[in-house]
Design a protein around this motif. Sequence first.
Motif, PDB file in Angstrom:
ATOM      1  N   TRP A   1     -21.305  94.237   9.686  1.00 46.74           N
ATOM      2  CA  TRP A   1     -20.815  95.537  10.142  1.00 46.74           C
ATOM      3  C   TRP A   1     -21.913  96.598  10.113  1.00 46.74           C
ATOM      4  O   TRP A   1     -21.960  97.474  10.982  1.00 46.74           O
TER       5      TRP A   1
ATOM      6  N   THR B   1     -13.341  93.923  20.524  1.00 40.02           N
ATOM      7  CA  THR B   1     -12.145  94.777  20.502  1.00 40.02           C
ATOM      8  C   THR B   1     -11.887  95.367  21.886  1.00 40.02           C
ATOM      9  O   THR B   1     -10.737  95.530  22.293  1.00 40.02           O
TER      10      THR B   1
ATOM     11  N   ARG C   1       1.309  95.336  17.687  1.00 35.89           N
ATOM     12  CA  ARG C   1       0.950  96.713  17.343  1.00 35.89           C
ATOM     13  C   ARG C   1      -0.180  96.760  16.314  1.00 35.89           C
ATOM     14  O   ARG C   1      -1.117  97.549  16.445  1.00 35.89           O
ATOM     15  N   ILE C   2      -0.079  95.903  15.297  1.00 32.56           N
ATOM     16  CA  ILE C   2      -1.108  95.881  14.250  1.00 32.56           C
ATOM     17  C   ILE C   2      -2.452  95.455  14.826  1.00 32.56           C
ATOM     18  O   ILE C   2      -3.490  96.068  14.545  1.00 32.56           O
ATOM     19  N   VAL C   3      -2.441  94.403  15.655  1.00 34.37           N
ATOM     20  CA  VAL C   3      -3.680  93.909  16.268  1.00 34.37           C
ATOM     21  C   VAL C   3      -4.297  94.974  17.163  1.00 34.37           C
ATOM     22  O   VAL C   3      -5.507  95.242  17.111  1.00 34.37           O
TER      23      VAL C   3
ATOM     24  N   LEU D   1      -3.721  98.357  17.237  1.00 34.47           N
ATOM     25  CA  LEU D   1      -4.160  99.557  16.528  1.00 34.47           C
ATOM     26  C   LEU D   1      -5.430  99.286  15.722  1.00 34.47           C
ATOM     27  O   LEU D   1      -6.339 100.129  15.679  1.00 34.47           O
ATOM     28  N   THR D   2      -5.510  98.102  15.107  1.00 31.91           N
ATOM     29  CA  THR D   2      -6.723  97.732  14.370  1.00 31.91           C
ATOM     30  C   THR D   2      -7.909  97.638  15.317  1.00 31.91           C
ATOM     31  O   THR D   2      -8.999  98.134  15.015  1.00 31.91           O
ATOM     32  N   SER D   3      -7.681  97.019  16.475  1.00 28.65           N
ATOM     33  CA  SER D   3      -8.754  96.891  17.476  1.00 28.65           C
ATOM     34  C   SER D   3      -9.210  98.261  17.961  1.00 28.65           C
ATOM     35  O   SER D   3     -10.414  98.512  18.103  1.00 28.65           O
TER      36      SER D   3
ATOM     37  N   VAL E   1      -8.933 101.236  16.414  1.00 25.01           N
ATOM     38  CA  VAL E   1      -9.642 101.971  15.354  1.00 25.01           C
ATOM     39  C   VAL E   1     -11.055 101.421  15.164  1.00 25.01           C
ATOM     40  O   VAL E   1     -12.027 102.186  15.086  1.00 25.01           O
ATOM     41  N   LEU E   2     -11.181 100.094  15.091  1.00 25.30           N
ATOM     42  CA  LEU E   2     -12.503  99.478  14.945  1.00 25.30           C
ATOM     43  C   LEU E   2     -13.396  99.817  16.133  1.00 25.30           C
ATOM     44  O   LEU E   2     -14.591 100.079  15.972  1.00 25.30           O
TER      45      LEU E   2
END
Length: 227
Positions: free
Chosen positions: A12, A25, A70-72, A74-76, A78-79
């Motif tokens: 990262w 992403t 939704r989790i995938v 939103l995580t994508s 944000v990242l």
Amino acid sequence: MSASSCSLCHFWSSSIGKKFVVAVTGLILVGFLAGHLGGNLLIYVGAEAFNEYAKFLHHMLHGAGVWIARIVLLTSLVLHVVATIQLTIANRASKEKRYECDTTVKASKASRIMIWSGLTILAFVIFHILHYTVRIDSKLAELGNNGDAYLMVIEGFKSIPVSAFYIIAISLLCNHLSHGFSAIFQTLGLRTKKNAGMIDCIAKAYTLFIWVGFVSIPVAVLAGWIY
């Protein structure tokens, strides 16, 4: 700290790692846009088809599917935004060019405002979730709870400020997408001199499809073409 955690931190913290995160992403989000638009366009088929689609989404995998998605997503998102911001800050500080290849030396207007359009899109996504998912508007909440997603969408877009913000956000998204689509292939090493022209054409066609498709819905509602 475990070896795997150290490896992830090192990945990262590196420029290459962040670019890879942005590309992967971005690919996830590009795929989501096509699928989401395909579902949204069912509004032109009619209330029954659109409501059945909405019902399918909320009951997929016994209700878990929509939350996994939704989790995938939103995580994508944000990242994607965080990595892009950090890359932009690092590049400005070191005065390094974003890409070394000749095909991307001349940054387009879209690439120069990627960070700002990205933040605006993130703000829009939050608003969109509050508007149609959380349903902070009591009237939309009532329609949604009654299973009438068709009327919920139409009622939401009857508001000129909401529709205007939606159109502006989609336009910024497509401006972002016009650069990002090609950049994904560049970062993943799939863009060459031979296929660069084809990738650019696909990017333009895809961006136009996304823009026309999403923008047409609030326009159709305001014009009274769907009701």
